[in-house]
Design an enzyme around this catalytic site. Structure first.
Site, PDB file in Angstrom:
ATOM      1  N   GLN A  82      30.461  10.626  -0.545  1.00 26.26           N
ATOM      2  CA  GLN A  82      30.338  11.947   0.065  1.00 26.26           C
ATOM      3  C   GLN A  82      28.924  12.504  -0.144  1.00 26.26           C
ATOM      4  O   GLN A  82      28.429  12.565  -1.269  1.00 26.26           O
ATOM      5  CB  GLN A  82      31.384  12.893  -0.544  1.00 26.26           C
ATOM      6  CG  GLN A  82      31.476  14.236   0.135  1.00 26.26           C
ATOM      7  CD  GLN A  82      31.966  14.164   1.582  1.00 26.26           C
ATOM      8  OE1 GLN A  82      32.865  13.397   1.911  1.00 26.26           O
ATOM      9  NE2 GLN A  82      31.372  14.968   2.447  1.00 26.26           N
ATOM     10  N   LYS A 138      40.166  14.171   3.400  1.00 24.12           N
ATOM     11  CA  LYS A 138      40.137  12.752   3.778  1.00 24.12           C
ATOM     12  C   LYS A 138      41.257  11.991   3.066  1.00 24.12           C
ATOM     13  O   LYS A 138      41.968  11.184   3.660  1.00 24.12           O
ATOM     14  CB  LYS A 138      38.767  12.137   3.439  1.00 24.12           C
ATOM     15  CG  LYS A 138      37.666  12.601   4.382  1.00 24.12           C
ATOM     16  CD  LYS A 138      36.278  12.238   3.902  1.00 24.12           C
ATOM     17  CE  LYS A 138      35.237  12.858   4.828  1.00 24.12           C
ATOM     18  NZ  LYS A 138      33.856  12.698   4.371  1.00 24.12           N
ATOM     19  N   ASP A 195      31.476   4.895   7.382  1.00 25.35           N
ATOM     20  CA  ASP A 195      30.706   6.023   7.928  1.00 25.35           C
ATOM     21  C   ASP A 195      29.699   5.536   8.966  1.00 25.35           C
ATOM     22  O   ASP A 195      29.123   6.341   9.696  1.00 25.35           O
ATOM     23  CB  ASP A 195      29.932   6.733   6.798  1.00 25.35           C
ATOM     24  CG  ASP A 195      30.659   7.967   6.278  1.00 25.35           C
ATOM     25  OD1 ASP A 195      31.524   8.494   7.000  1.00 25.35           O
ATOM     26  OD2 ASP A 195      30.339   8.396   5.149  1.00 25.35           O
TER      27      ASP A 195
END
Ligand code: NAP
Length: 283
Positions: free
Chosen positions: A96, A52, A119
């Site tokens: 994460q 990422k 997200d």
């Protein structure tokens, strides 16, 4: 022979589009910034976070990786999220997952400002998606929709079957297909007659987490088969939820693993970060 939907190539196009947008925003004095929190040293998570970070930098975004030890307390993690919520140079925040077992992921997701929740896991954003009024779309299902669109497939009126009902893939996936007027069935571990249901699908999305779970007898000839799975086969090799070798000759179109949905997830994360930067600066 199926049309192979090349997620790597499509993701590269989207990343180039994102890079152009990031450059234009930077000229206007706003460099889109993403902060990724990694707690602990889970090898798979480290790889995802590194990828990422790399993708952000390549697209001209600002990327900050925050490594916290596996012993981090809930209070310390929430304090870090609050600090990032307050920063004007950070437009997107993600933590994460999975977190170490002593940490409450729901509380962490709830603490991220919905405006920075790239997200799209925060309940406020999930609600927006449900009513078809989204700001951010969850990256993996949004990536699947892009693959479907860019492969020239129309969802309207199609029988769509999603295997899996997780909050991050299966449920939002079904909702996005529904918004495009697909007739959607969601299957899960308690579904009876799974193979029969799958065989009805014009568009079959597998998000199960079981290697080569979807076999040829579960696929209607000509169906579009999207494989979200990132699994390991009996030799430890990366594979998907679909038995690709057996299904590819039957399907009308199919995504490979690797090189299908995976690259799209990161591309959509970059896109969401651009959206967040625009929103927070009234652009
Ligand atoms: P998850 O949370 O474990 O959910 C799996 C779903 O599959 C559950 O809803 C489960 O049903 C269902 N399921 C399990 N066994 C089944 C069976 N025998 N028959 C029918 N349904 C069954 O997994 P996830 O997070 O959604 O991820 C799914 C896969 O996608 C994994 O391989 C993951 O690594 C991959 N993934 C890939 C990306 C990417 O970027 N490519 C992103 C996210 C996830 P129940 O709800 O009844 O338990």
């Amino acid at each position: 022979m199926a049309n192979i939907i090349d997620g790597k190539a499509i993701a590269a196009v989207i990343r180039a589009e994102v890079a152009a947008e990031a450059a234009a925003l930077t000229v206007q004095g706003v460099t889109p910034g993403l902060a990724v929190i990694l707690v602990g040293e889970d090898p798979a998570s480290c790889t995802y976070v590194r990828n990422k970070q790399k993708a952000c930098l390549e697209a001209g975004l600002y990327a900050e990786q925050i490594n916290m030890p596996a012993t981090t307390t809930q209070e310390e993690l929430l304090a870090k999220v609050e600090e990032l919520n307050a920063r004007t140079d950070i437009h997107g925040i993600l933590c994460q997952l999975p977190l170490p077992r002593h940490l409450d992921d729901k509380a962490v997701i709830a603490a991220i400002s919905p405006d920075k929740d790239v997200d799209a896991f925060h309940a406020a954003n999930v609600g927006h998606i449900m009513i078809g009024d989204h700001r951010f779309l969850p990256c993996t299902p949004a990536g699947v929709m892009e693959l479907i669109h860019r492969a020239g497939v129309t969802v309207e009126g199609k029988e769509c079957v999603v295997i899996g009902r997780s909050n991050i893939v299966g449920k939002p996936m079904a909702m996005l297909l529904l918004h495009e007027n697909g007739t959607v069935t969601i299957c899960h571990s308690r579904t009876k007659g799974l193979a029969d249901i799958c065989r009805r699908a014009d568009i079959l999305v597998a998000a199960v987490g079981k290697p080569k779970f979807v076999t040829a007898d579960m696929v209607k000839p000509g169906a579009v088969v999207i494989d979200v799975g990132m699994d390991r086969d009996e030799n430890g090799k990366l594979c998907g939820d679909v038995d690709y070798a057996a299904v590819e000759p039957i399907a009308g179109a199919i995504t490979p693993v690797p090189g299908g949905v995976g690259p799209m997830t990161i591309a959509m994360l970059l896109k969401n970060t651009i959206t967040a930067a625009r929103m927070q600066n009234g652009l």
